[in-house]
Structures are given as structure tokens and as C-alpha cells.
Design an enzyme around this catalytic site. Structure first.
Site: not given
Length: 237
Positions: A149, A179-182
């Protein structure tokens, strides 16, 4: 700043230390906390159908490699119940669908509170936590994802990576935010692959990296070795 203090080196307990240090912290406007390493953190694992991360953490807990108390496992599927209950850990099956998401996550929040969880580990839990839960448990929810990602977002990332001939695969352990995967990164690692590795090899090696990175990230957290500043972390050895 992080300090380790031997309990035998001071003439009083934790509560007295807090009372004695509070005026100093107030004078210098400190954001601080102190924890007793002899008191294991309460951990909830969340999973879906993939077992490698949950199985690895259960093994490490069972063999006392992780100084924590796994108090429950929550899943949106019932597939891993027998494995978890073999360890005599409560297993909660909470199905999640488009129709019941609000109700399901309200129930999950109740379980977080019931078990008084210090940290929640998304061990390949394939649902997105609502923003309000991310905010409520900020700094207390850990996730793992493959390091492709955002290069290979979406479905079948290993197939995408294989078609591009990547030479490294890896994984990232991070805190969950809206914030998805951040969220702030706790731990990362990679493993080298070659043209001779098949997609199946990549998936297998990727799982190895994922479970190792997740275990190291969780250990850092439960040992209070992580300080978060903005969207970064300082992880002490």
C-alpha cells in the site's frame, strides 16, 4: 523522553510517585504517564478468516513470549473459534454487514469496555473501524497491512505485485486512525524475493513478515516503548 526506573530503587510505590512528580510535571507543562511493567496489559485480538496473525500471537502468549493478558478475541466470522477457545480465551462472533454496521460496532465497543482493554490488535480483521471508534481509542488500536500500500491497493495485492516483478515484499504495523492505513507507524520489515518465486510463495512469505512485524509492534506497545508525536512514532529499544 523515556525512563525506566527500578521499583527497588525508590522508597515508595506508584501512587506516591505520581503524587510526588505531579507538581514537577505541572511546572514544566508535561504530558506524561507512568506504568508498572509488572502489570500485564489487557489485549483484545480482532480477526476475520485468516489465522496466521492470531495463531502466532496466541502461541507467543501461550509460551509467555508476550507479557500481556489476551482477554478476548472478536471476529466477524466464526471460523477461528475452536482454535481460540482451545486457549480458554472468550471468542465473540459479531457479524458485520451493510445493514447492521452501526449495531455491530456498538456491540464491539461494549466488549472493549467490558474487558477494559488497554490495546486492541487488528490481526487481519477485514473490516474498517468507524471513525468514532478510531477517535475514542486513539493510540490503542494496532493494525497490520502489507507494505505494497498504496502501490497495490485493492484486491489481490500479491497478484498485482507478481505481475510487476517486485523484488521486495513487506508489512507495516501501525496505529489505527480515521485515515485508512495511514496511522503512525510502529514497525516495518521486508523480505527479498526473486523471479523464481510464485504467487503462492509470495503469499506465504508475506504472511511470515506480517505476523513477525505485528508481534514486534505489539511488544513495543505493551512495553511502553512507543511515543507518538503528530503522525510519527519514536520507538525505544
Amino acid at each position: 523522553m523515556r525512563h525506566e526506573i527500578k521499583a527497588t530503587s525508590i522508597p515508595f510505590g506508584l501512587d506516591q510517585f505520581r503524587a510526588a512528580f505531579e507538581p514537577i510535571a505541572r511546572e514544566f507543562n508535561m504530558n506524561w504517564h507512568i506504568a508498572d511493567s509488572a502489570q500485564p496489559k489487557k489485549v483484545i485480538l480482532m480477526c476475520s478468516k485468516e489465522s496466521h496473525c492470531v495463531a502466532d500471537l496466541l502461541h507467543r502468549w501461550h509460551s509467555k513470549e508476550i507479557n500481556a493478558e489476551i482477554v478476548a478475541v472478536i471476529s466477524n466470522h466464526d471460523d477461528l473459534r475452536r482454535m481460540v477457545e482451545w486457549h480458554e480465551i472468550p471468542y465473540h462472533h459479531v457479524p458485520v454487514s451493510k445493514e447492521n454496521k452501526e449495531e455491530a460496532f456498538a456491540h464491539i465497543d461494549e466488549l472493549f469496555q467490558k474487558y477494559e482493554a488497554d490495546v486492541v490488535v487488528l490481526a487481519r480483521y477485514m473490516q474498517i473501524l468507524p471513525g468514532e471508534l478510531c477517535e475514542k481509542y486513539s493510540g490503542k488500536v494496532i493494525n497490520i497491512h502489507h507494505s505494497f500500500l498504496p502501490s497495490f491497493a485493492g484486491a489481490r495485492p500479491y497478484h498485482q505485485a507478481y505481475s510487476r516483478g517486485v523484488k521486495l515484499i513487506g508489512a507495516t504495523c501501525h496505529y489505527v486512525t480515521q485515515d485508512l492505513d495511514e496511522g503512525p507507524i510502529i514497525e516495518q520489515d521486508v523480505i527479498r524475493i526473486t523471479h523464481s518465486d510464485s504467487i503462492e510463495d509470495m503469499v506465504r512469505l508475506g504472511k511470515d513478515v506480517e505476523k513477525n512485524v505485528l508481534a514486534r509492534g505489539l511488544r513495543s506497545h505493551i512495553e511502553d516503548r512507543v511515543i507518538t508525536y503528530e503522525n510519527k512514532t519514536v520507538v525505544f529499544d
